[in-house]
Design a protein around this motif. Structure first.
Motif, PDB file in Angstrom:
ATOM      1  N   HIS A 149      49.583  -1.883  34.112  1.00 41.01           N
ATOM      2  CA  HIS A 149      50.796  -2.608  33.754  1.00 41.01           C
ATOM      3  C   HIS A 149      51.785  -1.670  33.071  1.00 41.01           C
ATOM      4  CE1 HIS A 149      48.148  -2.724  30.247  1.00 41.01           C
ATOM      5  NE2 HIS A 149      49.234  -2.874  29.485  1.00 41.01           N
ATOM      6  N   VAL A 150      52.950  -2.202  32.765  1.00 38.49           N
ATOM      7  CA  VAL A 150      54.010  -1.438  32.116  1.00 38.49           C
ATOM      8  C   VAL A 150      54.283  -2.037  30.742  1.00 38.49           C
ATOM      9  CG1 VAL A 150      56.439  -0.733  32.244  1.00 38.49           C
ATOM     10  CG2 VAL A 150      55.048  -0.817  34.323  1.00 38.49           C
ATOM     11  N   ILE A 151      54.467  -1.179  29.754  1.00 38.29           N
ATOM     12  CA  ILE A 151      54.809  -1.610  28.404  1.00 38.29           C
ATOM     13  C   ILE A 151      56.302  -1.390  28.196  1.00 38.29           C
ATOM     14  CG2 ILE A 151      54.401  -1.283  25.942  1.00 38.29           C
ATOM     15  CD1 ILE A 151      51.620  -0.229  26.652  1.00 38.29           C
ATOM     16  N   VAL A 152      57.020  -2.452  27.884  1.00 35.07           N
ATOM     17  CA  VAL A 152      58.465  -2.371  27.624  1.00 35.07           C
ATOM     18  C   VAL A 152      58.679  -2.463  26.124  1.00 35.07           C
ATOM     19  CG1 VAL A 152      60.735  -3.382  28.074  1.00 35.07           C
ATOM     20  CG2 VAL A 152      58.958  -3.458  29.840  1.00 35.07           C
ATOM     21  N   GLY A 211      66.657  -3.609  27.508  1.00 37.85           N
ATOM     22  CA  GLY A 211      65.315  -4.135  27.756  1.00 37.85           C
ATOM     23  C   GLY A 211      65.322  -5.392  28.594  1.00 37.85           C
ATOM     24  N   SER A 212      66.325  -6.242  28.399  1.00 39.27           N
ATOM     25  CA  SER A 212      66.419  -7.468  29.201  1.00 39.27           C
ATOM     26  C   SER A 212      66.626  -7.156  30.676  1.00 39.27           C
ATOM     27  CB  SER A 212      67.562  -8.347  28.686  1.00 39.27           C
ATOM     28  OG  SER A 212      67.341  -8.732  27.346  1.00 39.27           O
ATOM     29  N   GLN A 213      67.463  -6.145  30.955  1.00 42.41           N
ATOM     30  CA  GLN A 213      67.671  -5.741  32.343  1.00 42.41           C
ATOM     31  C   GLN A 213      66.397  -5.147  32.944  1.00 42.41           C
ATOM     32  OE1 GLN A 213      70.431  -6.167  34.283  1.00 42.41           O
ATOM     33  NE2 GLN A 213      71.251  -7.378  32.603  1.00 42.41           N
ATOM     34  N   VAL A 214      65.664  -4.379  32.128  1.00 41.48           N
ATOM     35  CA  VAL A 214      64.392  -3.807  32.599  1.00 41.48           C
ATOM     36  C   VAL A 214      63.410  -4.925  32.933  1.00 41.48           C
ATOM     37  CG1 VAL A 214      62.381  -2.457  31.898  1.00 41.48           C
ATOM     38  CG2 VAL A 214      64.684  -1.639  31.347  1.00 41.48           C
ATOM     39  N   ILE A 215      63.332  -5.925  32.051  1.00 38.09           N
ATOM     40  CA  ILE A 215      62.430  -7.062  32.283  1.00 38.09           C
ATOM     41  C   ILE A 215      62.797  -7.788  33.572  1.00 38.09           C
ATOM     42  CG2 ILE A 215      61.779  -9.336  31.395  1.00 38.09           C
ATOM     43  CD1 ILE A 215      62.052  -8.106  28.564  1.00 38.09           C
ATOM     44  N   GLU A 216      64.084  -7.963  33.798  1.00 39.30           N
ATOM     45  CA  GLU A 216      64.539  -8.640  35.025  1.00 39.30           C
ATOM     46  C   GLU A 216      64.120  -7.867  36.267  1.00 39.30           C
ATOM     47  OE1 GLU A 216      68.755  -9.961  37.160  1.00 39.30           O
ATOM     48  OE2 GLU A 216      68.706  -9.510  35.011  1.00 39.30           O
ATOM     49  N   GLU A 217      64.263  -6.536  36.224  1.00 37.69           N
ATOM     50  CA  GLU A 217      63.874  -5.713  37.373  1.00 37.69           C
ATOM     51  C   GLU A 217      62.363  -5.774  37.612  1.00 37.69           C
ATOM     52  OE1 GLU A 217      65.582  -3.897  39.639  1.00 37.69           O
ATOM     53  OE2 GLU A 217      67.377  -4.875  38.850  1.00 37.69           O
ATOM     54  N   LEU A 218      61.585  -5.721  36.538  1.00 42.00           N
ATOM     55  CA  LEU A 218      60.128  -5.780  36.681  1.00 42.00           C
ATOM     56  C   LEU A 218      59.673  -7.124  37.230  1.00 42.00           C
ATOM     57  CD1 LEU A 218      59.017  -3.995  33.375  1.00 42.00           C
ATOM     58  CD2 LEU A 218      59.030  -3.052  35.685  1.00 42.00           C
ATOM     59  N   LEU A 219      60.338  -8.188  36.807  1.00 41.90           N
ATOM     60  CA  LEU A 219      60.011  -9.510  37.339  1.00 41.90           C
ATOM     61  C   LEU A 219      60.316  -9.589  38.831  1.00 41.90           C
ATOM     62  CD1 LEU A 219      61.275 -11.864  34.477  1.00 41.90           C
ATOM     63  CD2 LEU A 219      58.919 -11.564  35.210  1.00 41.90           C
ATOM     64  N   SER A 259      53.338  -6.411  36.642  1.00 41.49           N
ATOM     65  CA  SER A 259      52.866  -6.973  35.374  1.00 41.49           C
ATOM     66  C   SER A 259      53.298  -6.077  34.217  1.00 41.49           C
ATOM     67  CB  SER A 259      51.344  -7.120  35.390  1.00 41.49           C
ATOM     68  OG  SER A 259      50.724  -5.871  35.604  1.00 41.49           O
ATOM     69  N   PHE A 260      53.689  -6.698  33.100  1.00 42.87           N
ATOM     70  CA  PHE A 260      54.194  -5.917  31.972  1.00 42.87           C
ATOM     71  C   PHE A 260      54.004  -6.683  30.674  1.00 42.87           C
ATOM     72  CE2 PHE A 260      57.669  -8.489  33.535  1.00 42.87           C
ATOM     73  CZ  PHE A 260      58.278  -8.976  32.381  1.00 42.87           C
ATOM     74  N   VAL A 261      54.105  -5.938  29.572  1.00 37.51           N
ATOM     75  CA  VAL A 261      54.032  -6.481  28.217  1.00 37.51           C
ATOM     76  C   VAL A 261      55.262  -5.992  27.460  1.00 37.51           C
ATOM     77  CG1 VAL A 261      52.671  -6.635  26.096  1.00 37.51           C
ATOM     78  CG2 VAL A 261      51.520  -6.393  28.285  1.00 37.51           C
ATOM     79  N   VAL A 262      55.846  -6.870  26.654  1.00 39.26           N
ATOM     80  CA  VAL A 262      57.038  -6.527  25.876  1.00 39.26           C
ATOM     81  C   VAL A 262      56.664  -6.436  24.404  1.00 39.26           C
ATOM     82  CG1 VAL A 262      59.393  -7.209  25.250  1.00 39.26           C
ATOM     83  CG2 VAL A 262      58.506  -7.716  27.540  1.00 39.26           C
ATOM     84  N   VAL A 280      56.114 -14.705  30.044  1.00 39.75           N
ATOM     85  CA  VAL A 280      56.139 -13.270  29.740  1.00 39.75           C
ATOM     86  C   VAL A 280      55.357 -13.018  28.457  1.00 39.75           C
ATOM     87  CG1 VAL A 280      57.609 -11.332  29.085  1.00 39.75           C
ATOM     88  CG2 VAL A 280      58.311 -12.851  30.925  1.00 39.75           C
ATOM     89  N   ASN A 281      54.509 -11.984  28.471  1.00 37.77           N
ATOM     90  CA  ASN A 281      53.718 -11.629  27.291  1.00 37.77           C
ATOM     91  C   ASN A 281      54.565 -10.808  26.334  1.00 37.77           C
ATOM     92  OD1 ASN A 281      51.302 -12.844  28.220  1.00 37.77           O
ATOM     93  ND2 ASN A 281      50.912 -11.080  29.543  1.00 37.77           N
ATOM     94  N   VAL A 282      54.876 -11.391  25.180  1.00 42.27           N
ATOM     95  CA  VAL A 282      55.722 -10.742  24.185  1.00 42.27           C
ATOM     96  C   VAL A 282      54.927 -10.556  22.897  1.00 42.27           C
ATOM     97  CG1 VAL A 282      57.888 -10.830  22.897  1.00 42.27           C
ATOM     98  CG2 VAL A 282      57.755 -11.842  25.183  1.00 42.27           C
ATOM     99  N   ILE A 283      54.881  -9.327  22.400  1.00 41.65           N
ATOM    100  CA  ILE A 283      54.214  -9.014  21.143  1.00 41.65           C
ATOM    101  C   ILE A 283      55.288  -8.731  20.096  1.00 41.65           C
ATOM    102  CG2 ILE A 283      52.697  -7.387  19.945  1.00 41.65           C
ATOM    103  CD1 ILE A 283      51.287  -6.915  22.617  1.00 41.65           C
ATOM    104  N   GLU A 284      55.254  -9.477  19.018  1.00 45.18           N
ATOM    105  CA  GLU A 284      56.234  -9.268  17.943  1.00 45.18           C
ATOM    106  C   GLU A 284      55.723  -8.162  17.024  1.00 45.18           C
ATOM    107  OE1 GLU A 284      58.098 -11.728  14.175  1.00 45.18           O
ATOM    108  OE2 GLU A 284      57.746 -12.811  16.061  1.00 45.18           O
ATOM    109  N   GLY A 285      56.420  -7.033  17.030  1.00 45.22           N
ATOM    110  CA  GLY A 285      55.980  -5.913  16.208  1.00 45.22           C
ATOM    111  C   GLY A 285      56.834  -4.687  16.435  1.00 45.22           C
TER     112      GLY A 285
END
Length: 342
Positions: free
Chosen positions: A110-113, A120-128, A133-136, A154-159
Motif C-alpha cells: 500500500h501507499v502511505i500519504v 494531499g487531497s489531490q493525491v488521495i483522489e488520484e489513488l482512489l 490501497s493507501f493509509v493517510v 478511507v483509513n485515516v490515522i490522526e498523528g
C-alpha cells in the motif's frame, strides 16, 4: 451526529415549553408581570435557590412545585444528553482507531500519504481513481473529520507523520511507497529520513516548496521530489505554447465521459511475454491500449542504469524487468495486468 441534533432540539423544546407554561401560569395565578413570571420560572427550573420575586399564594406554591419537578426532569435530560454524547463520541473514535489498525495490519504493497491538505487531497483522489490501497496520516483533527465525513472508508490515522511510531502504525514495513506532502519542507525532510531509515527499499515521493530544499530531500532518502512552483510554471508555459495538447490531456484524464490513464506494468520473470516482440503479443489488438514507451535495464557496464524506448516499434523485444508505459481506460489496464502477469 444526526440523532444528537434531534436529542438536542428535543431537550431545548422541552425547556422552552416549561418556561412558557411557567410564565403564563405565574401571570395568571399571581397576577405578576411577564418579566417577573419569566424570572421566577427560570430560577425555579434551575433550582438556584433565590428568593421568590413576590410572596406566593397557596396555588402559586403548588404551581411552583410542579415547575420545580419539571426543571429537575429537564436538567436530568440535559445531563444525560451531554454524558451520552461525550461517551459515545470517545467510544466511536476508539472503535474507529482499532478498526483502522486491524485493516492496516492486513494491508500489503500500500501507499502511505503523509498530509491531507490541498496537495494531499489531490493525491488521495488520484489513488482512489487508480484503485490503490493507501493509509493517510494527518495531524489536524478538523481535516481528519472532514476527510472521514467525505470518505468514510478511507483509513485515516490522526498523528504526526514525522514521528516513527505513526509510520509504523501505518504499516510502513509492508508498504510499497510513501508520499510526503506536509505543509512545511522541514516536516517532509524528517518524514523522508524516518521512512528511509525504517525501510531501505521504500519508494518515496516528497513535495518541496523551496527550490533549495530539493537536493536536501534527495539526500534524506526521497526517490522523487516534486516542486509545485516548478510544475505550475511548466504547466502555465505549456498552456501558452501548446494549449490544445494540454487541453486534450485534461479532457482525456479528467473527463467523466472519457477517462484515460497513463500507467506502467512490469514484465516479471514468469511472464509469458518474456522474449517476445510487441508484434508477437499484439497488445493493442488484445487490450486496446497504446504502448507509449518501454523502460529497459542496461547492462552493468553501461553508464546509465536504464534506457527508455519511446514509441516502440513492433519488433521491440520484451525482457524480464522491462516496464511498459501505456495509455488506456481503467478496464483496459486491468486486462493488461492479467495478461502480462497472470
Amino acid at each position: 451526529m444526526r440523532r444528537y441534533k434531534v436529542r438536542f432540539i428535543g431537550t431545548a423544546l422541552y425547556f422552552f415549553s416549561v418556561i412558557l407554561v411557567g410564565t403564563i401560569g405565574y401571570v395568571a395565578i399571581e397576577g405578576w408581570s411577564w418579566g417577573d413570571g419569566i424570572y421566577m420560572t427560570v430560577i425555579t427550573l434551575t433550582a438556584v435557590g433565590y428568593d421568590e420575586v413576590n410572596p406566593l399564594s397557596p396555588n402559586g406554591r403548588l404551581f411552583t412545585t410542579l415547575i420545580l419537578f419539571g426543571g429537575i426532569t429537564g436538567l436530568g435530560l440535559w445531563f444525560a444528553f451531554l454524558t451520552s454524547f461525550i461517551v459515545e463520541l470517545d467510544l466511536a473514535k476508539a472503535f474507529r482507531r482499532r478498526r483502522i489498525q486491524k485493516e492496516v495490519k492486513k494491508m500489503k504493497d500500500h501507499v502511505i500519504v503523509c498530509g491531507a491538505g490541498r496537495t494531499g487531497s489531490q493525491v488521495i483522489e488520484e489513488l482512489l481513481m487508480a484503485g490503490v490501497s493507501f493509509v493517510v496520516i494527518e495531524r489536524d483533527r478538523e481535516t481528519n473529520e472532514r476527510l472521514e465525513e467525505l470518505l468514510p472508508d478511507v483509513n485515516v490515522i490522526e498523528g504526526d507523520a514525522t514521528a516513527d511510531h505513526f509510520l509504523e502504525e501505518a504499516g510502513i514495513g509492508e508498504a510499497r511507497g510513501l508520499i510526503a506532502c506536509l505543509s512545511h519542507d522541514t516536516d517532509n525532510l524528517f518524514v523522508c529520513l524516518s521512512a528511509r531509515d525504517q525501510k531501505a527499499d521504500l519508494e518515496i515521493v516528497a513535495r518541496a516548496y523551496e527550490e533549495e530544499t530539493v537536493p536536501k530531500l534527495y539526500r534524506a532518502g526521497a526517490n522523487h521530489v516534486v516542486s509545485p512552483n516548478a510544475s505550475g510554471a511548466i504547466r502555465m508555459a505549456s498552456y501558452m505554447l501548446r494549449p490544445v495538447v494540454v487541453s486534450f490531456l485534461d479532457v482525456a484524464t479528467r473527463s467523466p465521459d472519457l477517462t484515460l490513464r497513463m500507467e506502467q506494468e512490469r514484465v516479471s520473470e514468469s511472464s509469458p511475454l518474456v522474449g517476445k516482440t510487441l508484434a508477437d503479443v499484439k497488445l493493442p489488438q488484445y487490450t486496446g491500449l497504446i504502448v507509449i514507451g518501454i523502460r529497459k535495464k542496461n547492462p552493468p557496464e553501461a553508464e546509465e542504469e536504464f534506457t527508455y524506448v519511446f514509441n516502440p516499434q513492433a519488433e521491440t523485444c520484451l525482457g524480464t524487468g522491462d516496464i511498459m508505459i501505456v495509455l488506456g481506460k481503467p478496464e483496459q489496464i486491468d486486462k493488461l495486468r492479467k495478461f502480462v502477469n497472470p
